[in-house]
Every structure is written in structure tokens, then in C-alpha cells.
Design a protein around this motif. Structure first.
Motif, short mmCIF file in Angstrom:
data_model
loop_
_atom_site.label_atom_id
_atom_site.label_comp_id
_atom_site.label_asym_id
_atom_site.label_seq_id
_atom_site.Cartn_x
_atom_site.Cartn_y
_atom_site.Cartn_z
N GLY A 272 0.60 -0.98 0.07
CA GLY A 272 0.03 0.03 -0.17
C GLY A 272 0.46 1.26 0.24
N PHE A 273 0.34 2.39 0.39
CA PHE A 273 1.12 3.14 0.39
C PHE A 273 1.14 4.40 1.71
N PRO A 274 0.96 3.46 2.69
CA PRO A 274 1.15 4.71 3.91
C PRO A 274 2.80 5.94 3.99
N GLN A 275 3.44 5.72 3.73
CA GLN A 275 5.01 6.33 3.26
C GLN A 275 4.90 6.72 2.36
N ASP A 276 3.60 7.31 1.16
CA ASP A 276 2.97 8.26 0.41
C ASP A 276 2.74 8.99 0.40
N PRO A 277 3.57 10.53 1.36
CA PRO A 277 3.06 11.08 1.17
C PRO A 277 2.16 12.43 0.25
N VAL A 278 1.87 12.20 -1.18
CA VAL A 278 1.11 12.59 -2.79
C VAL A 278 -0.51 12.10 -2.14
N ARG A 279 0.21 10.48 -2.07
CA ARG A 279 -1.52 10.27 -1.87
C ARG A 279 -2.37 9.98 -0.82
N ARG A 280 -0.48 10.23 0.41
CA ARG A 280 -1.63 10.81 1.72
C ARG A 280 -2.42 11.90 1.48
N LYS A 281 -2.22 13.42 1.06
CA LYS A 281 -2.41 14.34 1.05
C LYS A 281 -3.75 14.22 -0.19
N GLU A 282 -3.72 13.68 -1.28
CA GLU A 282 -5.12 12.79 -1.60
C GLU A 282 -6.49 12.57 -1.30
N MET A 283 -6.12 11.55 -0.02
CA MET A 283 -7.01 10.76 0.66
C MET A 283 -6.77 11.29 2.77
N PHE A 284 -6.09 10.86 3.10
CA PHE A 284 -5.88 11.28 4.60
C PHE A 284 -6.53 12.96 4.69
N GLY A 285 -7.95 12.58 5.65
CA GLY A 285 -8.54 14.67 5.65
C GLY A 285 -7.91 15.07 6.87
#
Length: 568
Positions: A272-285
């Protein structure tokens, strides 16, 4: 100069539970299999995890006389997943899960123990159970891995004690009671002597527990079946043939790029992507820039599997109510000056521990699941404004009896944690509130109101200790409620927590055969996903302990079965 090549039937990308399970099952079915891992060690997040697997109708539960059924488990999942219920995948999971457990127990090194008191996280929901669906890998002697033990990712240091891995249940109780029970002291003493021996002879603990035991057993099974695990081997690109089928990948190794040709398919299981800040910005409120987030996942879990899938037209499931499994995380200062990540699994349920926001108010049943806690924290702080954080609070008696977060029980000293700012201390509730920036008057009132009922073991506001899951992590010797006690003996202490994750839920869209789906919903030939690279079967919710690893090993089993052309 021609590029080096490697021919196999199955290429597995990633070495956590999903990847290694896929590899073991494929090799058992006669398929030549290769596992590639970009980091220098194998095991992924699994090796750092509690290692629990949620598999209804599993053999260890049946041996213990626990009655479950496919219909009951399906009812529970339908309730828990709501509008995101995927009947085809759920049916596949419930059919194959028990078969996968049987296969691993009969044909590999992987053996399981039942969590006899480990309840579903919502046991009162339709189809929920008080025990029987969560299993864990049996402890494993790391010496059986030989020199390969050097490549096994160590456990998360914050959840060890002096480097020792500690099991759950009765073993954990022995550690809590080490100063009060001669039996517990003797038990812990034996473990410590063994730990010192291992460190002297091997440089690391050889008594592998939880997620480390799960990876150790799966890796040993891989090696026994002739499956190599390449580390420092990152997949650069998937290879497609003229018909659009995935037939291999370009893998960057320390010796150069290797063209791996996989006749039956490629399994994406890169965590998965827990250490990907780009996807975290997109999907973690709660992560506006992508960086306001703490994860115990390894640094290499940066979404490689999702990017590889997208590069060949795979669809990504993004509309789940939660993009990840939330957990409260505190940040102890390591001796090298970096911040650690401590996931709060157990202390939330202990009698005499409550949680507040800076308003000074409680906001949930702290003994409910970590995922539920994370959702409640995010909701309450959004209502109140300000930083998305909370504080676990206890009094002196509770701190020395159970510890709090990374702070260990007596006789382990607490001074360093106070000096580094990890542990806050105040002689009175008002003084502690001033230390943590909470409303002193409201916090004192919260303590007063809570204590009034807690002296009788009651929590009318949030109902701590009213479910089997709450009680399973409380103190069984504390009555009448193993999760409720007053906070009365100063000084008072607090640890700050933020929202972290135990793995991502958003991922590649897959079908019941673990095949990755393209934008039109059709399977991409030759491409499979397992573990957190695949969109969560749980619809963005967290029904029970092990709902990431249970489906991971099951869909690894399903992927191998499908690639081999078998029906069972």
C-alpha cells in the motif's frame, strides 16, 4: 550489451504476508516463483505488526469448539461494510480462508494459535462474535532460518521491551505483574535470560513473536519450496505483451536491471501507500500537506504497487469512507534523536486510562477499536478546531501498574520520558491541563464526573467495558469492570497522540480471483494483487483484529490457485 533475464512462472512484488503467502502457495502448486523486495530486508509492515489474521471458520477455532458459519460471518461483513459490500469478493474470502489456513498448517511451516478471548471489534453487531475469528502465528525459533535471519526485518522497537518481543494474552499479563507475582517474575526472568543469550550469540532475539513469527514462518516455507527472495530489488516497470497481458517486469537489482519473465503472472503485494505523502494528501483528511501523519510502516511502503498498476491501466478504489486503518500514535524520542512511532493497542483499555482533547473533555469509549478511536478523534477535533490530537491520561497508580504508551510499568524509570517531553506530569488535574494546553477547569470537571461513576466500575457516558472486545484488553483481575477505574492518586500523567495508520484501505480494484481490474472493470490478464495493494475487502472499516492480514494470506492463496488453473 544484452540485459540479464530471469524466467519464472510467478513474480511476486513485495515480501509481507500477502506476497509471501502468494509465493508459498504458487510454489506448492508447482509454479516456479520469485519474490522481489526493494528494501534490504524482507517482511514489510507484517514483520512490524501484531501478526493477527481475521479468518472466520478457521481450524484453530473449530478445534477449540467455537461454532461459526459462513452465513454468520457474511452477515457481519455485510453490516460492517455497508454500501461498500462486495459480495463476490466476500464470498471468495469466506470460502477460501479456511482452506488457506488448512493448507498452511498441513503443508508449510506456518502454524496458528487462536486468540481465545479476541472478540470481533463490534461483537454486538449482527453476525459478530465474542471470539474465534482471530488467529496468530505460533512463536517461531529464528534459528530455523539460518543465515537468512539477517535479512528478516526486525520488529518495531517501540513495541518491544529491552528489545524482547512480547506476546499478547497471558504473556503480557506476566509482564504487567512482574513486580507483584513470583510466578510472573520467574516467567519474565526466563524470557530475559533467553533474550540475553540470543543477543550474545546471534545479535538479535531468536524467539520470534506475532508479525515477526508470521514472516519468519512464511519465509522459511518459501526457502523450503525453493523460492528465492531478492532484496534490494525494486520493480521499475511491468512488461506487457501484444495482447495486453502482464508477462513480467524490469527489476533493478544491485547487479543491474534484470528482465524477469513471468509466464503465469505478477502479484503486486508492496504494502500500500502509508509512506507516500502525495496519496496521503489526496486521501487522508487530517494530512493537509501529506506530511501531518505518523505511520509505523516501513519507509519503503510508498505506493509502488499502486503506481505499477496505474501504469497499465488499473483502477484505484478511492471512495471508501476511510482510506486507511487508523490508530492513535505517540512519538517517543529515540536515543539517536529521531522520533519513534508507538501504536496504542493495549493501554486504551486499561482501568484508569482515559483520553481527552484540548477542550478537556472525553470524546469516545477509549477501549473501542483503535480505528474507531481514530475516527472519533478526527470528528471531535474538527468540531472543536485546532490541532488533530488527543491525550491519554492516568494517575500515578495506573502509570506504575500498567505503563502508558512507551512508558513502561514499575520498576522501569520514567524520568527520561518526562525530560524528553513525551510524558507530561502535573500534581493536580488542573496542573496537568496547563502542561498539555487543555482547559484546566473543564478537565478537572471531566475527572470529577468520570470518577463519580468509575468508583463503581461504571461509565455511563461512553460504556467502557460493555463489550467482549473492550474487556479482552482490560485487566481481568480488576473488578467489577476490567476497563474502568477512577483517577484519584496524583501526580497525574499524559501522553499526546496523533492519528496514524496500520495500513491503507484504498487500493487497486480487484475481483474475487485477486485479479487487478482495469478502468472498464475487466481483469488485466496476468496481474494480481494481495495485501494492502488491493482495495480493502472491509469497505473502509475495521471489523476485527487481523482484517488486513487475514485477507492478505487468503487472497495470496486465491491468486496462486487461479494462476495454477486449479479450482480448489
Amino acid at each position: 550489451m544484452p540485459r540479464e533475464s530471469y524466467d519464472c512462472d510467478v513474480l511476486v512484488v513485495g515480501s509481507g504476508a500477502g506476497g509471501l503467502a502468494s509465493a508459498v502457495c504458487a510454489a506448492h502448486r508447482g509454479l516456479k516463483t520469485l519474490v522481489v523486495e526493494k528494501e534490504p530486508v524482507f517482511g514489510g509492515t507484517t514483520a512490524r505488526s501484531g501478526g493477527w489474521m481475521w479468518v472466520p471458520n478457521n481450524a484453530p477455532a473449530k478445534r477449540a469448539g467455537i461454532e461459526d458459519s459462513v452465513e454468520k460471518a457474511k452477515t457481519y461483513l455485510k453490516h460492517e461494510t455497508g454500501p461498500h459490500f462486495d459480495e463476490a469478493r466476500v464470498d471468495a474470502f469466506l470460502e477460501a480462508g479456511p482452506k488457506a489456513v488448512d493448507f498452511f498448517e498441513q503443508d508449510t511451516c506456518l502454524q496458528f494459535d487462536l486468540g481465545p478471548t479476541f472478540a470481533d471489534y463490534h461483537p454486538k453487531a449482527p453476525g459478530g462474535m465474542d471470539a474465534g475469528r482471530s488467529i496468530v502465528a505460533r512463536p517461531f525459533d529464528g534459528r530455523e532460518l539460518g543465515d537468512e535471519i539477517k535479512r528478516l526485518r526486525p520488529p518495531l522497537s517501540e513495541i518491544t521491551f529491552l528489545g524482547m518481543m512480547i506476546g499478547s494474552g497471558k504473556e503480557l499479563l506476566h509482564f504487567f505483574n512482574v513486580t507483584r507475582s513470583p510466578v510472573s517474575a520467574f516467567y519474565v526472568g526466563k524470557l530475559f535470560i533467553r533474550f540475553l543469550r540470543d543477543m550474545a550469540f546471534y545479535g538479535r532475539p531468536m524467539r520470534l513473536m506475532n508479525g515477526n513469527a508470521l514472516v519468519g514462518r512464511l519465509a522459511k516455507s518459501c526457502f523450503d519450496k525453493g523460492v528465492p527472495i531478492w532484496t534490494r530489488a525494486a520493480v521499475r516497470q511491468l512488461i506487457r505483451n501484444g495482447d495486453g497481458a502482464i508477462t513480467g517486469a524490469l527489476v533493478d537489482t544491485v547487479k543491474g536491471t534484470v528482465e524477469v519473465r513471468a509466464a503465469k503472472g505478477v502479484v503486486l503485494a508492496a504494502g500500500g501507500f502509508p509512506q507516500d505523502p502525495v496519496r496521503r494528501k489526496e486521501m487522508f483528511g487530517h494530512a493537509n500537506s501529506g506530511h501531518e501523519h505518523a505511520s509505523p510502516a516501513p519507509p519503503g511502503n510508498t505506493g509502488d504497487g499502486l503506481r505499477l498498476g496505474e501504469s497499465v491501466g488499473a483502477g484505484i478504489e478511492k471512495d471508501l469512507p476511510n482510506a486507511a486503518a487508523w490508530v492513535p500514535i505517540s512519538r517517543p524520542l529515540r536515543r539517536d534523536g529521531t522520533l519513534g512511532t508507538f501504536p496504542h493497542f493495549v493501554d486504551r483499555s486499561k482501568p484508569g486510562v482515559i483520553a481527552i482533547t484540548r477542550s478537556g473533555r472525553r470524546f469516545c469509549n477509549e477501549a473501542d477499536s483503535y480505528h474507531d478511536f481514530g475516527q472519533s478523534l478526527t470528528k471531535r477535533t474538527a468540531e472543536e478546531g485546532g490541532e488533530i490530537c488527543a491525550f491519554f491520561v492516568c494517575d500515578h497508580r495506573v502509570l506504575r501498574k500498567y505503563g502508558l504508551g512507551h512508558v513502561k510499568p514499575a520498576p522501569v524509570p520514567i524520568g527520561r520520558h518526562i525530560r524528553t517531553g513525551y510524558l507530561f506530569r502535573g500534581e493536580t488535574p488542573e496542573a496537568l491541563a496547563a502542561e498539555i494546553g487543555a482547559d484546566p477547569k473543564q478537565f478537572a470537571e471531566t475527572i470529577r464526573a468520570y470518577n463519580e461513576h468509575a468508583r463503581n466500575g461504571e461509565d455511563p457516558e461512553f460504556g467502557r467495558g460493555t463489550t467482549a472486545y473492550n474487556r479482552s484488553l482490560g485487566d481481568p483481575e480488576h473488578q467489577p469492570n476490567p476497563c474502568v477505574a477512577p483517577l484519584e492518586q496524583g501526580p497525574y500523567y499524559a501522553v499526546k497522540v496523533v492519528v496514524g495508520d496500520l495500513g491503507t484501505f484504498a487500493g487497486l480494484k480487484c475481483n474475487e480471483n485477486a485479479q487487478v481490474l482495469g478502468a472498464t472493470g475487466e481483469p488485466i490478464p496476468g496481474l494480481y494483487a494481495a495485501g494492502n495493494d488491493a482495495a480493502s475487502l472491509m469497505g473502509g472499516n475495521y471489523p476485527g483484529g487481523g482484517i488486513t492480514l487475514g485477507p492478505a494470506i487468503t487472497f495470496g492463496y486465491i491468486a496462486a490457485r487461479h494462476m495454477s488453473g486449479a479450482n480448489a
